[in-house]
Design a protein around this motif. Structure first.
Motif, PDB file in Angstrom:
ATOM      1  N   GLY A  34      -8.190  23.588  22.448  1.00 26.67           N
ATOM      2  CA  GLY A  34      -8.682  24.724  21.557  1.00 26.67           C
ATOM      3  C   GLY A  34      -7.995  25.609  20.852  1.00 26.67           C
ATOM      4  O   GLY A  34      -6.741  25.637  20.472  1.00 26.67           O
ATOM      5  N   LEU A  35      -8.390  26.767  20.475  1.00 25.18           N
ATOM      6  CA  LEU A  35      -7.577  27.958  19.672  1.00 25.18           C
ATOM      7  C   LEU A  35      -7.255  29.150  20.899  1.00 25.18           C
ATOM      8  O   LEU A  35      -8.089  29.371  21.661  1.00 25.18           O
ATOM      9  N   GLU A  36      -6.100  29.535  20.928  1.00 26.73           N
ATOM     10  CA  GLU A  36      -5.492  30.642  21.682  1.00 26.73           C
ATOM     11  C   GLU A  36      -5.018  31.643  20.875  1.00 26.73           C
ATOM     12  O   GLU A  36      -4.057  31.602  20.194  1.00 26.73           O
ATOM     13  N   ALA A  37      -5.643  32.884  20.826  1.00 23.91           N
ATOM     14  CA  ALA A  37      -5.124  33.931  20.148  1.00 23.91           C
ATOM     15  C   ALA A  37      -4.400  34.818  21.337  1.00 23.91           C
ATOM     16  O   ALA A  37      -4.648  35.105  22.351  1.00 23.91           O
ATOM     17  N   LEU A  38      -2.990  34.973  20.374  1.00 21.45           N
ATOM     18  CA  LEU A  38      -2.102  35.658  21.260  1.00 21.45           C
ATOM     19  C   LEU A  38      -1.853  37.173  20.894  1.00 21.45           C
ATOM     20  O   LEU A  38      -2.089  37.343  19.403  1.00 21.45           O
ATOM     21  N   ASP A  39      -1.717  38.187  21.769  1.00 21.25           N
ATOM     22  CA  ASP A  39      -2.010  39.475  21.464  1.00 21.25           C
ATOM     23  C   ASP A  39      -1.243  40.217  22.379  1.00 21.25           C
ATOM     24  O   ASP A  39      -1.467  39.944  23.579  1.00 21.25           O
ATOM     25  N   PRO A  40      -0.784  41.437  21.995  1.00 19.09           N
ATOM     26  CA  PRO A  40      -0.014  42.383  23.000  1.00 19.09           C
ATOM     27  C   PRO A  40      -0.871  42.708  24.115  1.00 19.09           C
ATOM     28  O   PRO A  40      -0.447  42.885  25.199  1.00 19.09           O
ATOM     29  N   ASP A  41      -2.385  42.610  23.866  1.00 12.82           N
ATOM     30  CA  ASP A  41      -3.309  43.087  24.850  1.00 12.82           C
ATOM     31  C   ASP A  41      -3.674  42.155  25.845  1.00 12.82           C
ATOM     32  O   ASP A  41      -4.432  42.124  26.629  1.00 12.82           O
ATOM     33  N   GLY A  42      -3.187  40.806  25.795  1.00 10.74           N
ATOM     34  CA  GLY A  42      -3.581  39.748  26.297  1.00 10.74           C
ATOM     35  C   GLY A  42      -3.948  38.428  25.379  1.00 10.74           C
ATOM     36  O   GLY A  42      -4.095  38.793  24.228  1.00 10.74           O
ATOM     37  N   SER A  43      -4.255  37.318  25.701  1.00  9.95           N
ATOM     38  CA  SER A  43      -4.511  36.247  25.033  1.00  9.95           C
ATOM     39  C   SER A  43      -6.188  35.997  25.224  1.00  9.95           C
ATOM     40  O   SER A  43      -6.729  36.183  26.246  1.00  9.95           O
ATOM     41  N   ARG A  44      -6.630  35.326  24.454  1.00 11.35           N
ATOM     42  CA  ARG A  44      -8.048  34.876  24.521  1.00 11.35           C
ATOM     43  C   ARG A  44      -8.077  33.524  24.019  1.00 11.35           C
ATOM     44  O   ARG A  44      -7.485  33.064  22.947  1.00 11.35           O
ATOM     45  N   ALA A  45      -8.954  32.551  24.608  1.00 13.89           N
ATOM     46  CA  ALA A  45      -9.096  31.290  24.264  1.00 13.89           C
ATOM     47  C   ALA A  45     -10.559  30.883  23.880  1.00 13.89           C
ATOM     48  O   ALA A  45     -11.337  31.509  24.535  1.00 13.89           O
ATOM     49  N   TRP A  46     -10.524  29.807  23.025  1.00 11.32           N
ATOM     50  CA  TRP A  46     -12.058  29.402  22.802  1.00 11.32           C
ATOM     51  C   TRP A  46     -11.795  27.856  22.859  1.00 11.32           C
ATOM     52  O   TRP A  46     -10.744  27.314  22.262  1.00 11.32           O
ATOM     53  N   ALA A  47     -12.498  27.111  23.594  1.00 12.94           N
ATOM     54  CA  ALA A  47     -12.493  25.726  23.803  1.00 12.94           C
ATOM     55  C   ALA A  47     -13.120  25.004  22.275  1.00 12.94           C
ATOM     56  O   ALA A  47     -14.228  25.578  21.785  1.00 12.94           O
ATOM     57  N   TRP A  48     -12.724  23.956  22.043  1.00 16.25           N
ATOM     58  CA  TRP A  48     -13.276  23.551  20.824  1.00 16.25           C
ATOM     59  C   TRP A  48     -14.669  23.050  21.060  1.00 16.25           C
ATOM     60  O   TRP A  48     -15.299  23.264  20.201  1.00 16.25           O
ATOM     61  N   GLU A  49     -15.092  22.651  22.425  1.00 13.68           N
ATOM     62  CA  GLU A  49     -16.394  22.313  22.541  1.00 13.68           C
ATOM     63  C   GLU A  49     -17.311  23.632  22.377  1.00 13.68           C
ATOM     64  O   GLU A  49     -18.644  23.411  22.120  1.00 13.68           O
ATOM     65  N   GLU A  50     -16.648  24.704  22.641  1.00 20.96           N
ATOM     66  CA  GLU A  50     -17.590  25.979  22.471  1.00 20.96           C
ATOM     67  C   GLU A  50     -17.877  26.363  21.066  1.00 20.96           C
ATOM     68  O   GLU A  50     -18.425  27.377  20.725  1.00 20.96           O
ATOM     69  N   LEU A  51     -16.726  26.000  20.201  1.00 22.92           N
ATOM     70  CA  LEU A  51     -16.846  26.563  18.817  1.00 22.92           C
ATOM     71  C   LEU A  51     -18.188  25.795  17.901  1.00 22.92           C
ATOM     72  O   LEU A  51     -17.929  24.661  17.994  1.00 22.92           O
ATOM     73  N   SER A  52     -18.557  26.539  17.192  1.00 19.99           N
ATOM     74  CA  SER A  52     -19.403  25.834  16.036  1.00 19.99           C
ATOM     75  C   SER A  52     -18.614  25.991  14.609  1.00 19.99           C
ATOM     76  O   SER A  52     -18.988  25.200  13.990  1.00 19.99           O
ATOM     77  N   SER A  53     -17.889  27.040  14.415  1.00 17.63           N
ATOM     78  CA  SER A  53     -16.904  26.871  13.525  1.00 17.63           C
ATOM     79  C   SER A  53     -15.582  27.757  13.628  1.00 17.63           C
ATOM     80  O   SER A  53     -15.564  28.490  14.664  1.00 17.63           O
ATOM     81  N   ALA A  54     -14.672  27.265  12.794  1.00 18.54           N
ATOM     82  CA  ALA A  54     -13.352  28.190  12.776  1.00 18.54           C
ATOM     83  C   ALA A  54     -13.032  28.226  11.295  1.00 18.54           C
ATOM     84  O   ALA A  54     -12.729  27.098  10.823  1.00 18.54           O
ATOM     85  N   VAL A  55     -13.025  29.343  10.530  1.00 11.36           N
ATOM     86  CA  VAL A  55     -12.935  29.481   9.343  1.00 11.36           C
ATOM     87  C   VAL A  55     -11.739  30.450   9.036  1.00 11.36           C
ATOM     88  O   VAL A  55     -11.777  31.628   9.604  1.00 11.36           O
ATOM     89  N   VAL A  56     -10.807  30.004   8.240  1.00 14.82           N
ATOM     90  CA  VAL A  56      -9.690  30.982   7.653  1.00 14.82           C
ATOM     91  C   VAL A  56     -10.078  31.634   6.541  1.00 14.82           C
ATOM     92  O   VAL A  56     -10.499  30.843   5.560  1.00 14.82           O
ATOM     93  N   ARG A  57     -10.098  32.932   6.595  1.00 15.90           N
ATOM     94  CA  ARG A  57     -10.524  33.718   5.324  1.00 15.90           C
ATOM     95  C   ARG A  57      -9.403  34.563   4.725  1.00 15.90           C
ATOM     96  O   ARG A  57      -8.464  34.683   5.608  1.00 15.90           O
ATOM     97  N   ASP A  58      -9.589  35.146   3.814  1.00 10.94           N
ATOM     98  CA  ASP A  58      -8.504  36.096   2.957  1.00 10.94           C
ATOM     99  C   ASP A  58      -7.264  35.225   2.854  1.00 10.94           C
ATOM    100  O   ASP A  58      -6.141  35.894   2.898  1.00 10.94           O
ATOM    101  N   VAL A  59      -7.321  33.872   2.368  1.00  6.87           N
ATOM    102  CA  VAL A  59      -5.992  33.031   2.216  1.00  6.87           C
ATOM    103  C   VAL A  59      -5.420  33.694   1.005  1.00  6.87           C
ATOM    104  O   VAL A  59      -6.328  33.472   0.026  1.00  6.87           O
ATOM    105  N   PRO A  60      -4.395  34.053   0.880  1.00  8.60           N
ATOM    106  CA  PRO A  60      -3.449  34.308  -0.278  1.00  8.60           C
ATOM    107  C   PRO A  60      -3.313  32.879  -1.187  1.00  8.60           C
ATOM    108  O   PRO A  60      -2.987  32.086  -0.377  1.00  8.60           O
ATOM    109  N   SER A  61      -3.569  32.886  -2.364  1.00  3.70           N
ATOM    110  CA  SER A  61      -3.472  31.853  -2.819  1.00  3.70           C
ATOM    111  C   SER A  61      -2.290  31.644  -4.190  1.00  3.70           C
ATOM    112  O   SER A  61      -2.098  32.528  -4.761  1.00  3.70           O
ATOM    113  N   GLU A  62      -1.913  30.516  -4.680  1.00  2.00           N
ATOM    114  CA  GLU A  62      -0.902  30.435  -5.555  1.00  2.00           C
ATOM    115  C   GLU A  62      -1.031  29.040  -6.258  1.00  2.00           C
ATOM    116  O   GLU A  62      -1.234  28.352  -5.622  1.00  2.00           O
ATOM    117  N   SER A  63      -0.850  29.151  -7.521  1.00  2.00           N
ATOM    118  CA  SER A  63      -0.494  27.879  -8.296  1.00  2.00           C
ATOM    119  C   SER A  63       0.542  27.035  -7.855  1.00  2.00           C
ATOM    120  O   SER A  63       1.627  27.479  -7.215  1.00  2.00           O
TER     121      SER A  63
END
Length: 167
Positions: A34-63
């Protein structure tokens, strides 16, 4: 050295959404489980099976034309965490489970932005990871073999994203 393929930073040892963990340890790792968020306060993890979506937002774009000249500098800057005195652009990874929605900050590995087609293909790949129809281990395997060669050319990156989505 590492390789940037779409929204993914691929090393011989790991795959990240956006840039790898920065000096304070913030980043999101893609694993077979799954996905593991690494953070100074500790890490959090989400198994693929428990996720209904994972969307990256605010992506800077360029030509594609303006990005080509900046790609190498962007990758080097992201790797050492310096963008001419500014932090890298922030993106948000929004993850939904059956009962909650959480957002974590991820940083862009491309100072000048991402090519729109690569963003779309990267999001398609994340969608397939969530659906269980693509295997993150294909990206990890490619990283072990080729990440040290650096970032591939745009057509090769698109081909890789297509290939990984089909595994």
């Amino acid at each position: 050295m590492a390789a940037m393929v779409g929204l993914f930073w691929v090393t011989p040892d790991a795959v990240y959404v956006g840039s790898p963990p920065n000096a304070i340890g913030v980043g999101v790792r893609v694993t077979a489980d799954g996905l593991e968020a690494l953070d100074p306060d500790g890490s959090r993890a989400w198994a693929w099976e428990e996720l209904s979506s994972a969307v990256v937002r605010d992506v800077p774009s360029e030509s594609p034309a303006s990005r080509t000249s900046k790609l190498l500098g962007s990758v080097v800057s992201a790797a050492i965490g310096t963008f001419l005195g500014e932090g890298p652009p922030e993106m948000r990874l929004r993850m939904e489970t059956g009962d909650s929605t959480q957002e974590v900050t991820v940083y862009s590995a491309a100072a000048g932005g991402y090519i729109a087609e690569e963003v779309r293909l990267s999001q398609d790949l994340l969608d397939r990871f969530v659906a269980g129809t693509a295997d993150p281990q294909a990206v990890e395997e490619w990283g072990r073999k080729y990440a040290l060669d650096g970032t591939p050319e745009p057509s090769a990156r698109r081909a890789l994203l297509h290939t990984w989505a089909q595994v």
